[in-house]
Design an enzyme around this catalytic site. Structure first.
Site, PDB file in Angstrom:
ATOM      1  N   LYS A 162       0.842  -1.236  -0.129  1.00 53.63           N
ATOM      2  CA  LYS A 162       0.020  -0.081  -0.167  1.00 53.63           C
ATOM      3  C   LYS A 162       0.888   1.233   0.004  1.00 53.63           C
ATOM      4  O   LYS A 162       1.688   1.318   0.997  1.00 53.63           O
ATOM      5  CB  LYS A 162      -0.985  -0.281   1.085  1.00 53.63           C
ATOM      6  N   LYS A 270     -13.298  -7.583  -6.372  1.00 48.91           N
ATOM      7  CA  LYS A 270     -13.631  -7.639  -5.047  1.00 48.91           C
ATOM      8  C   LYS A 270     -15.248  -7.957  -5.049  1.00 48.91           C
ATOM      9  O   LYS A 270     -16.029  -6.870  -4.958  1.00 48.91           O
ATOM     10  CB  LYS A 270     -13.191  -6.437  -4.351  1.00 48.91           C
TER      11      LYS A 270
END
Length: 358
Positions: A162, A270
């Site tokens: 990230k 997702k």
């Protein structure tokens, strides 16, 4: 036989403050939807509704009311669910993708005997593992370095970092240290910006990232800027994967139009954000028609949701690491047969589910 529903809630607590470019989260409230036949109440299918703050369109204060409404409609017979059939339009789930995912997987689980065997494939039978990336969370440089060293020792060959939460120069220094320890031939690096770059500075940052042999970058700029994203995808020295860009797009023609306009190198799926497994399968079909790569990722669900996504992924011929390693994030996850071994996710048939708190 009439299908009945019930639901419960659980607050999952992270082992650390999970930081993204949108800020830190320390807990995650989820809902479990249970489906059973009135005449066989002990055979129960379970699905998970786990929307994320700042990301899911159904992270709303009236979510619990919507779930209660759906349960009431089904339990009073006003709307009927049927095993093996699509979810009825009468439930009005278009704006509730995480709830749709939960109901869809609960019904699939029920259809297969209520044993958390949502699909029958080599993964769900414990015969094959799914390669996954090791997830490196934002934090100070030392925290990130500790995570990286731990993941490398655990045998991961693909790391996902990230980025966008630290000073960009610091993030480049972390990438430099990784590459000094492991070359591109033995370690794949993915980065996820969560839309942290501005369209004005994105290309310059992508050029700097390209020096570290980055496999791909997820969502370099915020979603909803298709012209700017198309420009980046056309000229970026780092392949681009769309993630948040897919949220809220439900109609097949709109999905196809987005892919044709932006032409990303990859898309990331997702199910909790996209409206379930059938919706994800449609994205996969459209992407493959345009020779766009894809991989599946969990959206910080507990092991109930992660299990359903992983078994769905097991239906495909997987070559790239998937984003399915989030089961270790919580202090109080649901004990399950899911295990990580040497950078792969496995379903251990010997281990049992503990559903006493679901």
């Amino acid at each position: 036989m009439s299908i009945r529903l019930r639901f419960s809630t659980r607050t999952l607590t992270f082992k650390f403050d999970a930081r993204t470019s949108r800020g830190a989260i320390s807990d995650h409230k989820v809902f479990y939807i249970s489906a059973f036949k009135e005449q066989e109440p002990l055979v129960v299918g379970i699905g998970e509704c786990a929307p994320l703050a700042g990301l899911s369109i159904d992270f709303r204060p009236d979510l619990a009311d919507k779930i209660a409404e759906v349960v009431h409609l089904v339990n009073t017979g006003k709307v009927q669910l049927a095993v093996g059939a699509p979810l009825p339009h009468d439930l009005l789930l278009e704006e509730w993708p995480a709830l749709r995912f939960a109901l869809e997987t609960a019904m699939l689980d029920l259809e297969n005997g209520g044993k958390r065997q949502v699909f029958n494939n080599a993964f769900s039978r414990g015969e094959a593992g799914i390669p996954i990336n090791g997830l490196i969370w934002m934090g100070d440089a030392n925290f990130m370095q500790q995570q990286i060293e731990k993941k490398l020792k655990e045998g991961y060959t693909c790391l996902k970092l990230k980025i966008g939460g630290l000073d960009f120069t610091q993030e480049l220094e972390i990438l430099q240290r990784i590459r000094e320890a492991a070359s591109a031939s033995c370690l794949t690096i993915r980065v996820d910006a969560n839309g942290a770059f501005s369209p004005q500075d994105a290309f310059k940052k992508l050029e700097k990232l390209s020096k570290y042999a980055i496999h791909s970058i997820e969502q370099p700029i915020r979603q909803g800027q298709p012209e700017a994203m198309a420009q980046l995808c056309a000229y970026s020295p780092v392949p681009i994967a769309l993630d948040e860009e897919l949220i809220g797009i439900q109609q097949q023609d709109a999905k196809q139009q987005l892919l044709e306009q932006v032409k990303p190198q990859y898309i990331i799926l997702k199910p909790s954000l996209l409206g379930g497994l059938a919706a994800s399968a449609q994205w996969i079909e459209l992407a493959e028609q345009q020779e766009i790569g894809w991989w599946m990722t969990s959206a910080l669900e507990s092991n109930i949701g992660l299990n359903a996504i992983s078994q769905f992924t097991g239906n495909y011929d997987i070559t790239m690491p998937q984003g399915l390693g989030t089961g270790q994030l919580y202090h109080n996850n649901i004990p399950s047969p899911l295990q990580i071994r040497h950078g792969e996710l496995w379903y251990d048939q010997v281990k049992q589910w503990d559903l006493s708190e679901v």
